[in-house]
Write a protein that holds these residues in place. Structure first.
Motif, PDB file in Angstrom:
ATOM      1  N   ARG A  48      -3.577   4.421  10.642  1.00 14.93           N
ATOM      2  CA  ARG A  48      -3.639   5.213   9.401  1.00 14.93           C
ATOM      3  C   ARG A  48      -4.446   4.456   8.365  1.00 14.93           C
ATOM      4  N   MET A  49      -5.173   5.185   7.538  1.00 18.52           N
ATOM      5  CA  MET A  49      -5.947   4.579   6.458  1.00 18.52           C
ATOM      6  C   MET A  49      -5.405   5.053   5.111  1.00 18.52           C
ATOM      7  N   ARG A  50      -5.268   4.112   4.177  1.00 17.75           N
ATOM      8  CA  ARG A  50      -4.790   4.431   2.830  1.00 17.75           C
ATOM      9  C   ARG A  50      -5.689   3.735   1.827  1.00 17.75           C
ATOM     10  N   VAL A  51      -6.231   4.501   0.912  1.00 15.04           N
ATOM     11  CA  VAL A  51      -7.123   3.965  -0.131  1.00 15.04           C
ATOM     12  C   VAL A  51      -6.332   3.912  -1.433  1.00 15.04           C
ATOM     13  N   THR A  52      -6.223   2.723  -2.013  1.00 15.08           N
ATOM     14  CA  THR A  52      -5.479   2.519  -3.257  1.00 15.08           C
ATOM     15  C   THR A  52      -6.392   1.874  -4.288  1.00 15.08           C
ATOM     16  N   ALA A  53      -5.904   1.830  -5.501  1.00 16.62           N
ATOM     17  CA  ALA A  53      -6.649   1.198  -6.598  1.00 16.62           C
ATOM     18  C   ALA A  53      -5.671   0.421  -7.459  1.00 16.62           C
ATOM     19  N   ARG A  54      -6.076  -0.771  -7.840  1.00 15.54           N
ATOM     20  CA  ARG A  54      -5.299  -1.596  -8.754  1.00 15.54           C
ATOM     21  C   ARG A  54      -6.262  -2.096  -9.829  1.00 15.54           C
ATOM     22  N   GLY A  55      -6.157  -1.505 -10.971  1.00  8.51           N
ATOM     23  CA  GLY A  55      -7.131  -1.812 -12.018  1.00  8.51           C
ATOM     24  C   GLY A  55      -8.472  -1.203 -11.670  1.00  8.51           C
ATOM     25  N   LYS A  56      -9.511  -2.027 -11.663  1.00  5.83           N
ATOM     26  CA  LYS A  56     -10.855  -1.562 -11.355  1.00  5.83           C
ATOM     27  C   LYS A  56     -11.258  -1.814  -9.920  1.00  5.83           C
ATOM     28  N   VAL A  57     -10.399  -2.388  -9.119  1.00  2.83           N
ATOM     29  CA  VAL A  57     -10.699  -2.723  -7.729  1.00  2.83           C
ATOM     30  C   VAL A  57      -9.994  -1.731  -6.811  1.00  2.83           C
ATOM     31  N   ALA A  58     -10.721  -1.225  -5.824  1.00  2.00           N
ATOM     32  CA  ALA A  58     -10.161  -0.327  -4.814  1.00  2.00           C
ATOM     33  C   ALA A  58      -9.910  -1.116  -3.531  1.00  2.00           C
ATOM     34  N   TYR A  59      -8.924  -0.656  -2.763  1.00  2.00           N
ATOM     35  CA  TYR A  59      -8.548  -1.325  -1.519  1.00  2.00           C
ATOM     36  C   TYR A  59      -8.474  -0.280  -0.409  1.00  2.00           C
ATOM     37  N   VAL A  60      -9.170  -0.574   0.690  1.00  2.00           N
ATOM     38  CA  VAL A  60      -9.101   0.256   1.886  1.00  2.00           C
ATOM     39  C   VAL A  60      -8.170  -0.458   2.851  1.00  2.00           C
ATOM     40  N   LYS A  61      -7.002   0.134   3.099  1.00  2.00           N
ATOM     41  CA  LYS A  61      -5.964  -0.499   3.908  1.00  2.00           C
ATOM     42  C   LYS A  61      -5.811   0.257   5.220  1.00  2.00           C
ATOM     43  N   LEU A  62      -5.801  -0.500   6.316  1.00  2.00           N
ATOM     44  CA  LEU A  62      -5.575   0.046   7.654  1.00  2.00           C
ATOM     45  C   LEU A  62      -4.162  -0.341   8.069  1.00  2.00           C
ATOM     46  N   GLU A  63      -3.310   0.657   8.317  1.00  3.89           N
ATOM     47  CA  GLU A  63      -1.895   0.423   8.574  1.00  3.89           C
ATOM     48  C   GLU A  63      -1.482   1.094   9.882  1.00  3.89           C
ATOM     49  N   ASP A  64      -0.364   0.610  10.404  1.00  2.00           N
ATOM     50  CA  ASP A  64       0.191   1.213  11.613  1.00  2.00           C
ATOM     51  C   ASP A  64       0.764   2.595  11.285  1.00  2.00           C
ATOM     52  N   LYS A  65       0.595   3.544  12.203  1.00  2.00           N
ATOM     53  CA  LYS A  65       1.055   4.901  11.945  1.00  2.00           C
ATOM     54  C   LYS A  65       2.563   4.999  11.801  1.00  2.00           C
ATOM     55  N   ILE A  66       3.296   4.219  12.623  1.00  2.00           N
ATOM     56  CA  ILE A  66       4.747   4.366  12.668  1.00  2.00           C
ATOM     57  C   ILE A  66       5.430   3.401  11.704  1.00  2.00           C
ATOM     58  N   SER A  67       5.148   2.121  11.813  1.00  2.00           N
ATOM     59  CA  SER A  67       5.837   1.119  11.005  1.00  2.00           C
ATOM     60  C   SER A  67       5.206   0.914   9.635  1.00  2.00           C
ATOM     61  N   GLY A  68       3.941   1.270   9.464  1.00  2.00           N
ATOM     62  CA  GLY A  68       3.255   1.047   8.204  1.00  2.00           C
ATOM     63  C   GLY A  68       2.820  -0.394   7.990  1.00  2.00           C
ATOM     64  N   GLU A  69       2.868  -1.207   9.035  1.00  2.00           N
ATOM     65  CA  GLU A  69       2.459  -2.615   8.923  1.00  2.00           C
ATOM     66  C   GLU A  69       0.955  -2.707   8.686  1.00  2.00           C
ATOM     67  N   LEU A  70       0.572  -3.608   7.802  1.00  2.00           N
ATOM     68  CA  LEU A  70      -0.832  -3.753   7.431  1.00  2.00           C
ATOM     69  C   LEU A  70      -1.603  -4.421   8.577  1.00  2.00           C
ATOM     70  N   PHE A  71      -2.663  -3.766   9.011  1.00  2.00           N
ATOM     71  CA  PHE A  71      -3.540  -4.314  10.042  1.00  2.00           C
ATOM     72  C   PHE A  71      -4.700  -5.082   9.410  1.00  2.00           C
ATOM     73  N   ALA A  72      -5.342  -4.502   8.447  1.00  2.00           N
ATOM     74  CA  ALA A  72      -6.430  -5.169   7.735  1.00  2.00           C
ATOM     75  C   ALA A  72      -6.684  -4.398   6.456  1.00  2.00           C
ATOM     76  N   GLN A  73      -7.320  -5.063   5.474  1.00  2.00           N
ATOM     77  CA  GLN A  73      -7.677  -4.401   4.224  1.00  2.00           C
ATOM     78  C   GLN A  73      -9.025  -4.915   3.744  1.00  2.00           C
TER      79      GLN A  73
END
Length: 268
Positions: A48-73
């Motif tokens: 699963r991919m989730r795009v978030t933003a914290r302030g002016k920086v965006a983060y592209v996060k790759l997570e596990d579909k079931i557990s939601g564990e972060l694979f890479a960002q």
């Protein structure tokens, strides 16, 4: 003392339930990256991919579909830029520069099965950095001194102003005069016209004559039998008098004599 970054919250810009991750060969030259060089039929990871933003920086996060564990960002500070690149032969594939907590980075390829998911990912990053650009312009305008001359709208010393409140001019309600020599009469009050004169009196005074033609025929028959004609008043003669005159004539005389015409008497 708390730093400024601790007060920033993380917002979610885009979430896609499925994305494929590919190992890409090292870039040999400055030529454009092509997704056809990857092993598209055998992705190395799917999640699963989730795009978030914290302030002016965006983060592209790759997570596990079931557990939601972060694979890479992949932290993205500008777009388009080196953190997220498009490929030259497809709109569904991108190149990400991922980083770990130690600051080490690597380039991987990601791809979407649906072209609409790739479009949403692209638009989410564009909208975020458009907002970042506007915030930077507002900050520069606030810090830069305003050199434009200001318009002074204040009252000078001794200057006054007069306000007329509740004094409106009355409208001229006079009726316009006619252009001709003869003036027109004003309408009656209330806008109602008088009814026409009633004709009931004439209707009550006139009474139709009852049995005028029938009475004349019977009187003519009576006159043929005798020379004297009895006067008759059509307005006052009743039905009983009419039959009374008819009875005075003998049946024999009615059948022996010819009927007399109303216009001209016929010779015997």
């Amino acid at each position: 003392m708390a730093t400024e970054g601790q007060f920033e919250y993380e917002s979610v810009l885009c979430v896609k339930p499925e994305v494929n991750v590919y190992r890409i060969p090292p870039r040999a030259s400055n030529r454009a990256i092509r997704a056809a060089d990857w092993k598209l039929d055998a992705p190395d990871w799917t999640g699963r991919m989730r795009v978030t933003a914290r302030g002016k920086v965006a983060y592209v996060k790759l997570e596990d579909k079931i557990s939601g564990e972060l694979f890479a960002q992949a932290p993205v500070e500008e777009y388009p830029g080196i953190a997220v690149e498009t490929v030259s032969d497809s709109s569904r594939y991108f190149v990400l520069r991922i980083q770990d907590d130690n600051g080490r980075s690597a380039f991987i390829g990601i791809g979407f099965g649906d072209r609409g998911d790739a479009f949403d990912f692209n638009v989410a990053l564009q909208d975020h950095f458009k907002w970042v650009k506007q915030e930077n312009e507002f900050t520069k305008q606030a810090q830069a001194p305003d050199s434009t001359p200001k318009l002074d709208l204040g009252f000078k010393e001794g200057q006054t102003i007069t306000l007329n409140i509740g004094q409106s001019k009355k409208k001229d309600r006079s009726r316009p005069q006619s252009s001709g020599g003869i003036g027109l009469l004003p309408p009656p009050p209330g806008g109602k016209l008088a009814p026409p004169p009633s004709s009931r009196s004439t209707n009550h005074n006139t009474q139709p004559s009852a049995g005028g033609s029938d009475t004349g025929c019977l009187l003519d028959l009576d006159s043929s039998n005798s020379n004297s004609v009895a006067p008759s008043n059509p307005t006052t003669t009743t039905s009983s008098d009419l039959w009374g005159d008819f009875d005075s004539v003998s049946p024999k005389s009615v059948f022996l004599h010819r009927p007399v015409s109303l216009g001209r008497a016929s010779s015997p």
